[in-house]
Design a protein around this motif. Structure first.
Motif, PDB file in Angstrom:
ATOM      1  N   SER A 126      37.606  33.827  37.579  1.00 32.69           N
ATOM      2  CA  SER A 126      37.708  32.778  38.594  1.00 32.69           C
ATOM      3  C   SER A 126      36.948  31.528  38.148  1.00 32.69           C
ATOM      4  N   TYR A 127      35.847  31.706  37.410  1.00 35.53           N
ATOM      5  CA  TYR A 127      35.149  30.554  36.849  1.00 35.53           C
ATOM      6  C   TYR A 127      36.057  29.815  35.878  1.00 35.53           C
ATOM      7  N   LEU A 128      36.707  30.606  35.056  1.00 33.57           N
ATOM      8  CA  LEU A 128      37.556  30.029  34.023  1.00 33.57           C
ATOM      9  C   LEU A 128      38.589  29.101  34.661  1.00 33.57           C
ATOM     10  N   LYS A 129      39.138  29.537  35.780  1.00 34.64           N
ATOM     11  CA  LYS A 129      40.142  28.754  36.487  1.00 34.64           C
ATOM     12  C   LYS A 129      39.529  27.438  36.983  1.00 34.64           C
ATOM     13  N   GLN A 130      38.325  27.542  37.551  1.00 32.83           N
ATOM     14  CA  GLN A 130      37.660  26.345  38.087  1.00 32.83           C
ATOM     15  C   GLN A 130      37.251  25.363  36.999  1.00 32.83           C
ATOM     16  N   PHE A 131      36.932  25.890  35.817  1.00 38.35           N
ATOM     17  CA  PHE A 131      36.400  25.033  34.758  1.00 38.35           C
ATOM     18  C   PHE A 131      37.449  24.068  34.225  1.00 38.35           C
ATOM     19  N   ASN A 132      38.722  24.455  34.319  1.00 40.44           N
ATOM     20  CA  ASN A 132      39.778  23.511  33.992  1.00 40.44           C
ATOM     21  C   ASN A 132      39.652  22.966  32.562  1.00 40.44           C
ATOM     22  N   LEU A 133      39.452  23.866  31.610  1.00 40.03           N
ATOM     23  CA  LEU A 133      39.226  23.474  30.221  1.00 40.03           C
ATOM     24  C   LEU A 133      40.553  23.288  29.484  1.00 40.03           C
ATOM     25  N   ASP A 134      40.481  22.631  28.327  1.00 43.14           N
ATOM     26  CA  ASP A 134      41.696  22.374  27.549  1.00 43.14           C
ATOM     27  C   ASP A 134      42.022  23.525  26.608  1.00 43.14           C
ATOM     28  N   ILE A 135      40.985  24.133  26.078  1.00 46.11           N
ATOM     29  CA  ILE A 135      41.163  25.087  24.981  1.00 46.11           C
ATOM     30  C   ILE A 135      40.371  26.372  25.227  1.00 46.11           C
ATOM     31  N   LEU A 136      40.989  27.495  24.932  1.00 47.35           N
ATOM     32  CA  LEU A 136      40.285  28.778  24.940  1.00 47.35           C
ATOM     33  C   LEU A 136      40.252  29.294  23.501  1.00 47.35           C
ATOM     34  N   HIS A 151      47.603  30.292  28.524  1.00 50.76           N
ATOM     35  CA  HIS A 151      48.743  29.394  28.746  1.00 50.76           C
ATOM     36  C   HIS A 151      49.044  29.267  30.231  1.00 50.76           C
ATOM     37  N   GLY A 152      48.944  30.374  30.937  1.00 54.77           N
ATOM     38  CA  GLY A 152      49.171  30.364  32.381  1.00 54.77           C
ATOM     39  C   GLY A 152      48.186  29.478  33.114  1.00 54.77           C
ATOM     40  N   LEU A 153      46.986  29.354  32.553  1.00 58.16           N
ATOM     41  CA  LEU A 153      45.953  28.500  33.149  1.00 58.16           C
ATOM     42  C   LEU A 153      45.959  27.102  32.522  1.00 58.16           C
ATOM     43  N   ASN A 154      47.051  26.787  31.817  1.00 60.66           N
ATOM     44  CA  ASN A 154      47.201  25.448  31.219  1.00 60.66           C
ATOM     45  C   ASN A 154      46.222  25.155  30.091  1.00 60.66           C
ATOM     46  N   MET A 155      45.830  26.198  29.382  1.00 63.32           N
ATOM     47  CA  MET A 155      44.943  25.989  28.245  1.00 63.32           C
ATOM     48  C   MET A 155      45.700  26.294  26.965  1.00 63.32           C
ATOM     49  N   GLN A 156      45.325  25.610  25.882  1.00 65.78           N
ATOM     50  CA  GLN A 156      45.835  25.980  24.572  1.00 65.78           C
ATOM     51  C   GLN A 156      44.866  26.970  23.944  1.00 65.78           C
ATOM     52  N   VAL A 157      45.360  27.709  22.962  1.00 64.27           N
ATOM     53  CA  VAL A 157      44.561  28.792  22.408  1.00 64.27           C
ATOM     54  C   VAL A 157      44.253  28.571  20.933  1.00 64.27           C
ATOM     55  N   VAL A 158      42.985  28.773  20.594  1.00 69.23           N
ATOM     56  CA  VAL A 158      42.558  28.808  19.202  1.00 69.23           C
ATOM     57  C   VAL A 158      42.142  30.241  18.882  1.00 69.23           C
ATOM     58  N   ALA A 159      42.643  30.786  17.792  1.00 67.79           N
ATOM     59  CA  ALA A 159      42.136  32.066  17.318  1.00 67.79           C
ATOM     60  C   ALA A 159      41.110  31.766  16.235  1.00 67.79           C
ATOM     61  N   GLU A 160      39.896  32.249  16.409  1.00 64.97           N
ATOM     62  CA  GLU A 160      38.886  32.012  15.377  1.00 64.97           C
ATOM     63  C   GLU A 160      38.703  33.251  14.523  1.00 64.97           C
ATOM     64  N   GLY A 161      38.273  33.044  13.291  1.00 68.98           N
ATOM     65  CA  GLY A 161      38.045  34.175  12.399  1.00 68.98           C
ATOM     66  C   GLY A 161      39.314  34.809  11.853  1.00 68.98           C
ATOM     67  N   VAL A 162      40.349  33.997  11.661  1.00 67.35           N
ATOM     68  CA  VAL A 162      41.583  34.525  11.064  1.00 67.35           C
ATOM     69  C   VAL A 162      41.335  34.716   9.561  1.00 67.35           C
ATOM     70  N   GLU A 163      41.427  35.964   9.115  1.00 68.02           N
ATOM     71  CA  GLU A 163      41.086  36.255   7.717  1.00 68.02           C
ATOM     72  C   GLU A 163      42.261  36.751   6.895  1.00 68.02           C
ATOM     73  N   THR A 164      43.344  37.172   7.544  1.00 65.34           N
ATOM     74  CA  THR A 164      44.477  37.706   6.776  1.00 65.34           C
ATOM     75  C   THR A 164      45.795  37.069   7.228  1.00 65.34           C
ATOM     76  N   GLU A 165      46.760  37.156   6.329  1.00 67.35           N
ATOM     77  CA  GLU A 165      48.085  36.635   6.613  1.00 67.35           C
ATOM     78  C   GLU A 165      48.725  37.415   7.763  1.00 67.35           C
ATOM     79  N   GLN A 166      48.446  38.716   7.786  1.00 66.44           N
ATOM     80  CA  GLN A 166      49.010  39.553   8.846  1.00 66.44           C
ATOM     81  C   GLN A 166      48.507  39.097  10.226  1.00 66.44           C
TER      82      GLN A 166
END
Ligand code: C2E
Ligand code: MG
Ligand code: MG
Ligand code: MG
Length: 278
Positions: free
Chosen positions: A190-200, A227-242
């Motif tokens: 519920s905090y996440l919703k209120q925070f209204n951030l651009d990126i997760l 995406h449902g909360l209107n945020m874009q997503v960054v995946a951090e720590g991507v180490e492999t092609e898979q």
């Protein structure tokens, strides 16, 4: 017998604790002078758009090169800086250096990329945070649009009303906001919703685990929720092609990790941006 054994082990632990405490004290003292002795510097890790694999941003990551202790990880010294309050001047230096660097790259005709800066809890809770940020932007000439601030979930634990208010003002300035290491803290949704951030930013521990169906399901659900909360997503720590392929196939917007680039020193990052231009 048991008693003396107990006492021995007690003494043993005390010794260890002392060594730990001593090291912390030594580092904390040394940290006091790190800024003026110019032992701190920033590295920049590129962030790529998943679909095009184009660099769209960098994250500024703080480094401490101590003359005798060597290179010290922020994992080790940021908590010390938080405790002592040194995080305030250090954090301000990071913000200013990162904004100036970003502006400089733009002046050099390199493609404009968004500069992400990590904010610690104590920094975020400064009463004059907004003023300080506005000042740094003014002094460095960087447009707020090109700045992204990364905050952590633990902020939500403090004062939600105040946090929501501060985030709203920052957003109204045009600064982008991201929640970092998502999934490792205790914030409620519920905090996440209120925070209204651009990126997760999904914490890298979840990306590293993406080898079983359950873990993949967890990550893809996080992407859908964001995406449902209107945020874009960054995946951090991507180490492999898979990992990358899975993330892209499931709609992850941006990726960051050793599979693409490690954090680069200023010179390397400048060269990379120059190669991207040509
Ligand atoms: P963070 O903000 O989550 O930054 C990402 C960390 O993951 C960085 O560690 C980065 O080097 C590392 N990383 C990136 N890609 C990969 C990968 O593919 N595999 C693995 N194993 N690691 C990867 P770093 O630079 O050691 O920073 C650690 C943390 O220290 C940061 O986590 C951030 O919370 C904090 N930190 C760094 N610079 C600052 C700063 O200027 N201010 C504040 N307050 N905190 C900072
Ligand atoms: Mg970060
Ligand atoms: Mg992170
Ligand atoms: Mg992390």
């Amino acid at each position: 017998e048991a008693k003396s054994k107990g006492r021995n082990s007690y003494r043993f632990f005390t010794k260890n604790d002392n060594a730990e405490a001593h090291k912390r004290l030594t580092l904390q003292n040394a940290l006091r002078y790190a800024l003026e002795r110019e032992e701190l510097f920033l590295c920049y890790q590129p962030l790529l758009e998943a679909n095009t694999q184009k660099i769209t941003g960098v994250e500024a990551l703080l480094r401490w090169q101590h003359p005798t202790f060597g290179l010290i990880s922020p994992i080790e010294f940021i908590p010390l800086a938080e405790e002592s309050g040194l995080i305030i001047p250090i954090g301000e230096w990071v913000l200013e250096t990162a904004c100036r660097q970003s502006y400089q790259w733009q002046q050099q005709g390199l493609m404009p990329i968004r500069m992400a800066v990590n904010l610690s809890v104590r920094q975020f809770n400064q009463p004059d945070l907004i003023e300080r940020i506005v000042n740094v932007l003014k002094q460095t000439g960087l447009s707020p649009h090109w700045l992204k601030l990364e905050i952590t979930e633990s902020l939500a634990m403090n004062c939600a009303t105040k946090t929501v208010q501060t985030l709203k003002i920052l957003k109204s300035l045009g600064v982008h906001l991201a929640i970092d290491d998502f999934g490792t803290g205790y914030s409620s949704l519920s905090y996440l919703k209120q925070f209204n951030l651009d990126i997760l930013k999904i914490d890298r521990s979840f990306i590293a685990d993406m080898s079983t169906q359950n873990d993949i399901t967890l990550v893809t659900s996080l992407i859908k929720m964001a995406h449902g909360l209107n945020m874009q997503v960054v995946a951090e720590g991507v180490e492999t092609e898979q990992q990358f392929n899975l993330l892209r196939a499931n709609g992850c917007d941006f990726v960051q990790g050793f599979f693409f680039y490690k954090p680069l020193v200023e010179k390397e990052m400048t060269q990379l941006l120059q190669r991207c231009r040509s």
